[in-house]
Design an enzyme around this catalytic site. Structure first.
Site, PDB file in Angstrom:
ATOM      1  N   ARG A 565       0.835  -1.189   0.000  1.00 28.45           N
ATOM      2  CA  ARG A 565       0.000   0.000   0.000  1.00 28.45           C
ATOM      3  C   ARG A 565       0.877   1.249   0.000  1.00 28.45           C
ATOM      4  O   ARG A 565       1.965   1.249   0.582  1.00 28.45           O
ATOM      5  CB  ARG A 565      -0.917  -0.008   1.232  1.00 28.45           C
ATOM      6  CG  ARG A 565      -2.045  -0.996   1.128  1.00 28.45           C
ATOM      7  CD  ARG A 565      -2.953  -0.701  -0.031  1.00 28.45           C
ATOM      8  NE  ARG A 565      -3.703   0.509   0.211  1.00 28.45           N
ATOM      9  CZ  ARG A 565      -5.024   0.564   0.342  1.00 28.45           C
ATOM     10  NH1 ARG A 565      -5.753  -0.541   0.245  1.00 28.45           N
ATOM     11  NH2 ARG A 565      -5.641   1.711   0.546  1.00 28.45           N
ATOM     12  N   THR A 672       4.601  -8.181   5.845  1.00 31.97           N
ATOM     13  CA  THR A 672       4.533  -9.600   5.482  1.00 31.97           C
ATOM     14  C   THR A 672       5.043  -9.799   4.057  1.00 31.97           C
ATOM     15  O   THR A 672       5.542 -10.872   3.717  1.00 31.97           O
ATOM     16  CB  THR A 672       3.078 -10.121   5.588  1.00 31.97           C
ATOM     17  OG1 THR A 672       2.196  -9.155   5.010  1.00 31.97           O
ATOM     18  CG2 THR A 672       2.697 -10.365   7.029  1.00 31.97           C
ATOM     19  N   LYS A 676       7.580 -12.726   1.981  1.00 28.18           N
ATOM     20  CA  LYS A 676       7.317 -13.356   0.677  1.00 28.18           C
ATOM     21  C   LYS A 676       8.516 -13.187  -0.252  1.00 28.18           C
ATOM     22  O   LYS A 676       8.904 -14.111  -0.970  1.00 28.18           O
ATOM     23  CB  LYS A 676       6.039 -12.763   0.047  1.00 28.18           C
ATOM     24  CG  LYS A 676       4.782 -13.040   0.879  1.00 28.18           C
ATOM     25  CD  LYS A 676       3.594 -12.170   0.478  1.00 28.18           C
ATOM     26  CE  LYS A 676       2.537 -12.180   1.584  1.00 28.18           C
ATOM     27  NZ  LYS A 676       1.474 -11.167   1.374  1.00 28.18           N
TER      28      LYS A 676
HETATM   29  C1  Z15 Z   1      -3.049  -3.114   7.965  1.00 21.58           C
HETATM   30  O1  Z15 Z   1      -2.859  -3.671   6.760  1.00 21.58           O
HETATM   31  C2  Z15 Z   1      -2.105  -3.251   8.962  1.00 21.58           C
HETATM   32  C3  Z15 Z   1      -2.333  -2.706  10.185  1.00 21.58           C
HETATM   33  C4  Z15 Z   1      -3.495  -2.005  10.437  1.00 21.58           C
HETATM   34  O2  Z15 Z   1      -3.744  -1.482  11.652  1.00 21.58           O
HETATM   35  C5  Z15 Z   1      -4.424  -1.849   9.421  1.00 21.58           C
HETATM   36 CL1  Z15 Z   1      -5.849  -0.959   9.731  1.00 21.58          CL
HETATM   37  C6  Z15 Z   1      -4.207  -2.392   8.197  1.00 21.58           C
HETATM   38  C7  Z15 Z   1      -0.889  -4.077   8.671  1.00 21.58           C
HETATM   39  C8  Z15 Z   1       0.411  -3.489   9.177  1.00 21.58           C
HETATM   40  O3  Z15 Z   1       0.587  -2.202   8.646  1.00 21.58           O
HETATM   41  C9  Z15 Z   1       1.560  -4.401   8.772  1.00 21.58           C
HETATM   42  O4  Z15 Z   1       2.771  -3.940   9.306  1.00 21.58           O
HETATM   43  C10 Z15 Z   1       1.302  -5.824   9.274  1.00 21.58           C
HETATM   44  O5  Z15 Z   1       2.268  -6.708   8.752  1.00 21.58           O
HETATM   45  C11 Z15 Z   1      -0.069  -6.302   8.859  1.00 21.58           C
HETATM   46  O6  Z15 Z   1      -1.058  -5.375   9.253  1.00 21.58           O
HETATM   47  C12 Z15 Z   1      -0.416  -7.650   9.457  1.00 21.58           C
HETATM   48  O7  Z15 Z   1      -0.178  -7.676  10.828  1.00 21.58           O
END
Ligand code: Z15
Length: 838
Positions: A565, A672, A676
């Site tokens: 993103r 994550t 990958k």
């Molecule tokens: C999101 O994609 C993540 C955290 C959030 O609070 C929201 Cl709203 C969306 C992501 C993190 O930015 C990322 O660092 C992490 O790997 C992922 O969640 C899964 O834990």
């Protein structure tokens, strides 16, 4: 389209054994489904028809395992994990189902003998994009691991009619296009009308006495909607276990059917129907930047209420009592989005099932656990009390009661600390009261976890430090992981074949076994083939880039990739500043030697996030100049790939040489995508942030390109007063880079276009790009140097893969099972299919 499928129309019959796995049977089933489900003669069928027919053929083979799993879960005394998430970014189902059922090769053959190419058929599937990014994809990886580890589990979420928008790039800008993923039907869902639930909204509450004269509260809603479960099978890898992802669709409540219509208020009835269906209409396209809209809170409560009612109904049917709920159900809250669960569970237990408060609270706390996914202050969800009150009046009362009791406890533990009470309170006072969802989730859960070691430490020391002081034992770390089935085996089949040839195939379930690759590190043939696989994957991506961007790239250049993103904290623009720096070096010295690079970007911006959209435009603007300039002589190319998604990721990760993980230290909870890339043999250039730290620890510091400030240094500099202008003034290259951007060098005719970007860096630079610029640039020079030594690069690449075992989501899920959920595997034995007994 001329195919052999046509030749089989003569002997089509309905297959009565839909479990058969021989090539002949699969071919027959495929032709049969084309005829009877798609209703097409093979000579008139298109690729969508082939995809649908093949999906039904595959689904039939899943159903036997799925129904058997449901039967075992129904009959045995088990504990089930319920994963509540507003997002599940599942990726395409067909290829994954074939892999997990061990059917890939047979189907490939059957399809081939029918005159078709399987990969082409797989490409027809719309990528179900019911998530934004890391958080939603993590939920999907977790479901894969839960099924693979044979854990009774269910995912609960929302069946959005429109998933994450499709991104197109027009004149360099992002344009959002609705994602009509259901337009051709969805062969992967089964609708369970019989399990429909009612969800209430609005209205008021009142106290009444039951027939034994005891007082209770009831909620008189102003509006009711129905939740219709849509179930999707989630097969484990080479197991009989097929778990369920249950997604709720909102429809008009039953009163719509007669009351409104009978009273003659047709317009009102239609308005009611539209309002109801709006709830599951569209995914909010924000990742780490919440929007705080009423409809979003309605979505959250809708899927939470449906799911908890479903869990309680099923539990009561099986056990006839609720006091033992926590022995049979572990509910995980994926971020604060489902945190209203805490209040809804209390309401269901106390108001609907007449349980005493204290017992209900004990059950609630022992059932729920909460995962925090972000430290970004603006991403912590808060809802204004007036909105909350109008939508969920009873839940607000319950939250006040929870808060009252909680703060009383705090006062006995820490007397006379009013500041502490203000910080811990679920209600934020002053400037308009707000409900703090992270506080609600933390108070109502028995476990709270972060998603990487650093993130959990920062939670304890920073965002949730007061809660940590109260309940240190609640806090724990669960470093994220990803499923190697989708992200290595499915995405990178030739690479997987090479690995399996060397160490056998069990690494896909026991990823630590990749370490055995280290014994082949000096095997010349192995090393050559390692490089050949990467080269072929790069060629595939190069072809895609040519087809979609009309840019020719050099497959011998470093494929330097940042896909995620678009967010300022992730610093795509730091990557871009470095690219501009290289370009200016070429312009100053046209003969300069440079290791050729292809910079690839991909990622969506939240539609309302101006700066993120401007970053996309800037990348494309720089790409236009760099890619067209004959002076560059192919040394650097810049590509922005539109519409990054799980399926595009499957093409991109295997083709990368260099993985960009360059967030400001302390801002990326885990990441994550970093995992990958590593699993597919890319090296990382990264900061000490999130799981990067653990990746570096595992692969070894010599095999990781580290740069930049640490989280502690970032904090210290901010505290002492950070002035980005100092860097601008003292660093000539950086100054030139920013000046060129600011003066419109990359935006002819719109000279001020990128001024907001440059101004934000010069005046605030919240994410410290200027402080990290030189370190990043120096580190990139080391990457360029290292890439010239092909043999050494190969060694580093092999070591990265061999030491990536920790980052399997199987490891993560085992930790959740043992330490938070206390659940054990349940074996599913297959019984031969017998329609007479079923
Ligand atoms: C999101 O994609 C993540 C955290 C959030 O609070 C929201 Cl709203 C969306 C992501 C993190 O930015 C990322 O660092 C992490 O790997 C992922 O969640 C899964 O834990």
């Amino acid at each position: 389209m001329q195919t052999n499928v046509a030749n089989q129309t003569s002997n089509i019959t309905v297959e009565d054994d839909r479990t058969g796995l021989s090539i002949e049977t699969l071919k027959r089933a495929f032709a049969d489904n084309l005829f009877y489900i798609q209703g097409k003669l093979a000579i008139l069928a298109n690729f969508t028809d082939y995809y649908m027919a093949l999906s039904y053929t595959t689904r039939d083979r899943l159903l036997q395992r799925w129904l058997q799993t449901l039967k075992v879960y129904h009959e045995q005394d088990i504990k089930t994990v319920y994963y509540l998430s507003a997002e599940f970014l599942m990726g395409r189902h067909l290829g994954n189902s074939l892999i997990n059922l061990d059917l890939y090769e047979s189907i490939e053959q059957a399809v081939k003998e029918s005159g078709l190419d399987l990969t082409e058929v797989l490409e027809q599937e719309p990528d179900p994009g019911l998530g934004n990014g890391g958080l939603g994809r993590l939920a999907a990886c977790f479901l894969d691991s839960l099924a693979t580890l044979e854990i009774p589990a269910m995912g609960y979420g929302i069946r959005y009619e429109f998933g994450i928008f499709n991104q197109s790039i027009q004149h360099g800008w992002q344009v959002e296009i609705p994602d009509k993923w259901l337009k051709c039907g969805n062969p992967w869902e089964v609708v369970r009308y019989e399990s429909t639930v009612q969800v209430k909204f609005g209205g008021h509450t009142e106290v009444y006495n039951d027939d034994r004269g005891r007082p209770h509260t009831r909620w008189i809603p102003s509006f009711t909607v129905e939740g219709i479960p849509h179930d999707t099978p989630v097969p484990g890898y080479q197991t009989n276990t097929v778990n369920t992802l249950r997604l709720w669709k909102a429809e008009a409540g039953e009163d719509f059917n007669f009351q409104a219509f009978n009273s003659g208020d047709y317009d009102g009835a239609v308005a009611t129907k539209i309002k109801s269906e709006t709830i599951s209409k569209v995914l909010y396209p924000n990742d780490n930047t919440p929007q705080g809209r009423q409809l979003r809170l309605e979505q959250q409560f809708f899927f939470v209420s449906c799911s908890l009612q479903d869990i309680i109904r099923r539990h009561l049917k099986k056990y006839g009592r609720l006091d033992n709920l926590a022995d049979h159900a572990a509910v995980q809250l994926n971020d604060t989005h489902p945190a209203i669960s805490i209040a809804e569970m209390m309401r269901l237990l106390v108001d609907d099932h007449h349980m005493f408060w204290d017992e209900a609270w004990r059950i609630t706390q022992s059932t729920f656990a909460y995962t925090n996914h972000t430290l970004m202050p603006e991403a912590l969800e808060k809802w204004g009390v007036p909105l909350f009150e109008s939508l969920l009046p009873r839940h607000l009362e319950i939250i006040y009661e929870i808060n009252h009791r909680f703060l009383q406890d705090v006062q006995t533990w820490f007397p006379d600390d009013d500041e502490l009470l203000l910080r811990l309170s679920i209600i934020e006072e002053g400037g308009g009261k707000k409900v703090r969802m992270a506080n609600l989730a933390t108070v109502g859960s028995h476990a709270v976890n972060g998603v990487a070691a650093l993130h959990t430490e920062l939670l304890k020391q920073d965002v949730l430090k007061d809660f940590y002081k109260l309940w240190p034992e609640k806090f724990n770390n669960k470093t994220n992981g990803v499923t190697p089935r989708r992200w290595v085996l499915l995405a990178n089949p030739t690479f997987s074949e090479l690995i399996t040839e060397k160490i056998g195939g069990t690494w896909l379930k026991h990823l630590d076994e990749l370490r055995k690759l280290e014994t082949f590190i000096d095997d010349k043939d192995f090393r050559d083939r390692w490089r050949q696989v990467k080269q072929a994957n790069k060629q595939k991506l190069a072809d895609y880039i040519m087809a979609h961007n009309c840019v020719e790239v050099d497959v011998n250049s470093i494929f330097d990739i940042q896909v995620k993103r678009i967010h300022e904290y992730k610093r795509q623009h730091l990557d871009l500043l470095h690219i501009i720096g290289l370009y200016l070096r070429i312009k100053q010295n046209p003969n300069i030697k440079m290791t050729p690079r292809t910079f690839v970007f991909g990622g969506k911006a939240a539609p309302g996030y101006f700066m993120a959209k401007l970053i996309i435009k800037a990348i494309n603007a720089v790409a236009d100049v760099v890619n067209r300039d004959p002076d560059v002589h192919g040394r650097i190319k810049v590509v922005f790939l539109a519409n990054f998604s799980a399926s595009l990721g499957q093409l991109i990760y295997p083709a990368a040489d260099l993985s960009e993980q360059i967030s400001t230290a302390g801002k990326e909870a885990s990441g994550t995508g970093n995992m990958k890339f590593t699993m597919n043999g890319a090296l990382t250039i990264g900061t000490l942030d999130g799981a990067n730290i653990e990746i570096r620890e595992e692969v070894g510091e010599d095999n990781f390109f580290l740069f930049g400030l640490t989280a502690a240094e970032v904090e210290k500099m901010k505290y002492e007063g950070y002035n980005p202008r100092d860097y601008y003034e003292s660093n000539e290259e950086l100054r030139n880079v920013l000046d060129r951007l600011a003066m419109g060098y990359f935006s002819p005719g719109e000279k001020d276009l990128f001024k907001p970007l440059v101004d934000s860096l010069l005046h605030h630079d919240e994410y410290m790009l200027l402080a990290d610029y030189q370190a990043y640039s120096d580190c990139q020079a080391k990457v360029s140097e290292a890439y010239k030594d092909v043999e050494h690069w190969t060694t580093m690449s092999i070591l990265n893969v061999a030491r990536s075992g920790k980052f399997s989501s199987d490891r993560t899920i085992k930790e959740y099972c043992d330490e938070i959920w206390k659940v054990k595997p349940v074996k599913v034995e297959l019984e031969p299919y017998d329609p007479a007994r079923a």
